[in-house]
Design a protein around this motif. Structure first.
Motif, mmCIF file in Angstrom:
data_model
loop_
_atom_site.group_PDB
_atom_site.id
_atom_site.type_symbol
_atom_site.label_atom_id
_atom_site.label_comp_id
_atom_site.label_asym_id
_atom_site.label_seq_id
_atom_site.Cartn_x
_atom_site.Cartn_y
_atom_site.Cartn_z
ATOM 1 N N GLU A 156 0.832 -1.322 0.012
ATOM 2 C CA GLU A 156 -0.021 -0.080 -0.028
ATOM 3 C C GLU A 156 0.791 1.318 -0.033
ATOM 4 N N THR A 186 -3.747 7.037 -4.312
ATOM 5 C CA THR A 186 -3.273 5.917 -3.336
ATOM 6 C C THR A 186 -3.772 4.506 -3.943
ATOM 7 N N THR A 205 -3.586 -0.120 -3.734
ATOM 8 C CA THR A 205 -3.167 -1.252 -2.999
ATOM 9 C C THR A 205 -2.846 -2.350 -3.973
#
Length: 229
Positions: free
Chosen positions: A59, A129, A131
């Motif tokens: 992440e 952002t 993951t």
């Protein structure tokens, strides 16, 4: 820089990128395919299994313009966050393994991209952002096993009485393996396989648990499927 900590991805075409911002943490999951089994007069036992595939979750963030911020950790950069997204998406859609290398560590894992999730948080602050979930790739090759035809018996022979077998006996197994002594979970079929009886469940439908001679678990079989070696 020998002490530079970097996260590198290399695709099937041997093209390598370094993630622009190192994650604050990375999780590596290792586990074994152990199974619990209940044995009469003994209780629950744990049958040790083989290693399962490793999972790694990363992440971090992708600045919209990596060259315009001062918190970059990579030594070499792509031009934009979209370039990183396109690179990862292209590698994922090819359905071929990539390699993750974390410099200054022993992590060098050939893996597949199991999922890639990205977006914007905090009302768009100039970065994505994301993951990135990776699963270890373990190559294998399926082989077709032919069944050898048995010669026709021309003279009727009286079968010899079966030898008594039990815990620790070395036996020849011909039959289908099962996950437990009640016949649940069909497994592979053994053919003239030399095995060792590692557990016995008297009165069960499949009373013998067999293992390889070096202790590797195989499964439960019927009494009629084993004979003394």
């Amino acid at each position: 820089m020998d002490n530079h900590l970097g996260f590198y991805l290399t695709n099937d075409s041997n093209e390598t990128i370094e993630l622009p911002v190192n994650p604050t943490e990375i999780m590596i999951k290792r586990e074994s395919d152990d199974k619990s089994e209940t044995v009469i007069k003994l209780g629950e036992v744990n049958l040790l299994g083989e290693d399962k595939l490793q999972d790694i979750s990363i992440e971090s963030s992708l600045p919209i313009d990596p060259k315009a911020v001062n918190y970059i950790s990579a030594l070499e950069l792509l031009d934009s966050a979209q370039d990183y997204i396109d690179w990862i998406e292209s590698a994922r859609k090819l359905k071929k393994p990539i390699r993750l290398v974390i410099s200054t560590t022993k992590v060098s894992l050939k893996s597949t991209i199991s999922s890639f999730e990205y977006g914007m948080k905090n009302g768009y602050d100039g970065e994505y952002t994301y993951t990135l979930s990776l699963k270890e790739f373990r190559p294998f090759e399926a082989k077709k096993i032919g069944v050898k035809q048995q010669p026709v018996q021309t003279v009727e022979e009286r079968p010899s009485p079966p030898s008594k077998v039990g815990m620790g006996s070395i036996v020849i197994v011909n039959g289908q393996l099962h996950r437990d002594s009640q016949g649940n979970g069909l497994g592979q079929t053994e053919q003239n396989a030399t095995r060792k009886i590692s557990l016995v469940a008297p009165g069960a439908l499949y009373p013998y648990h067999v293992a390889t001679l070096d202790g590797g678990s195989r499964g439960w079989v019927k009494e009629s499927d084993v004979r003394s070696a």
